[in-house]
Design a protein around this motif. Sequence first.
Motif: not given
Length: 308
Positions: A209-210, A212-225, A264-267, A303-308
């Motif tokens: 939704s935000d 590919l870079l942001i959602q990828g970073e979120q997965i990396a952080k949550a998974s510690e990889v 884009d709302h792709v998975l 990437s775009w951000s609400h709070f930048r």
Amino acid sequence: MEFSEGEVIELLARVFATSDPRLLLGIGDDAAVATGSAQQILTTDIAVEGVHFKSSWSAPYEIGARIAKANIADVLSMNGRCDYLLVAASVTGKETLDWIGQLAQGIADVAKEYGAIVVGGDLTKSPALQLAITAIGHTDNPITRSGAQIGDGIYLSSLTGWSAAGLEILSKGLSIDSDEAAEALTQYRNPTLDSMIDFSKAHAMADVSDSLLIQGEQIAKASEVALEIETGLIEKVEEFASLERLATETSSDIWQWILAGGEDHVLLATGQNLPGLRIGQVVTGSGISINDPMSKIKVAPVSWSHFR
């Protein structure tokens, strides 16, 4: 204001009317009563005129459909199916009943397409048009951001960047008569959800939704990889050539669209031998990196951000 609150509620009750047996009590009471699953998914999203959409860029039907899909995509990303939507709207009073009806129809049609029911919501008046939708779904096997494993491939259900391309066309007021431009505008106004792709064996998943870079970073952080994206793999995707033609036509940076564009709302998923588009791999380390041996990326995507 050309209508009363009662008239709007009557209109919405007609648009969202259903005989679905899951709904025991619908619009017209203090709350809805519906059957539920043992393991439910709950998510909510808000969209504000001028921040998330513009009425001058999209028809009311498209606005309703787009916002409904943003919520349903969150349910899909948890390996779930959407059952119910609750819609809270703040209107300005400048809209017509017909405009509100079209907005509601867009939500209703998307709900029906993905097996969900609109069961109620709230209505008020405010200086800006705002829509908040809550989605309730179910899953037997939730897939989260925290399950990525070293050695996993990284997969997309479709190529990202089309919605960002549509946004750029609209933002710049460009008039382009091409199939690629039409596709970009469609994906911005009313994106396609990849609900039929089978990512049920994925180790980790998120809705892009935000970006590919942001959602990828979120997965990396949550998974510690660490997630490593390869530009060479992305260039091999069939859609890439079409998107690249549009980027050339608009003098735009295709990598900004693909890596940093949102909505884009792709998975985005990680796992072994998944369907979809393989764009990289999960490795040791942290964060997300771009493997770009041919130096295709000239400017770091932002990437775009609400709070930048």
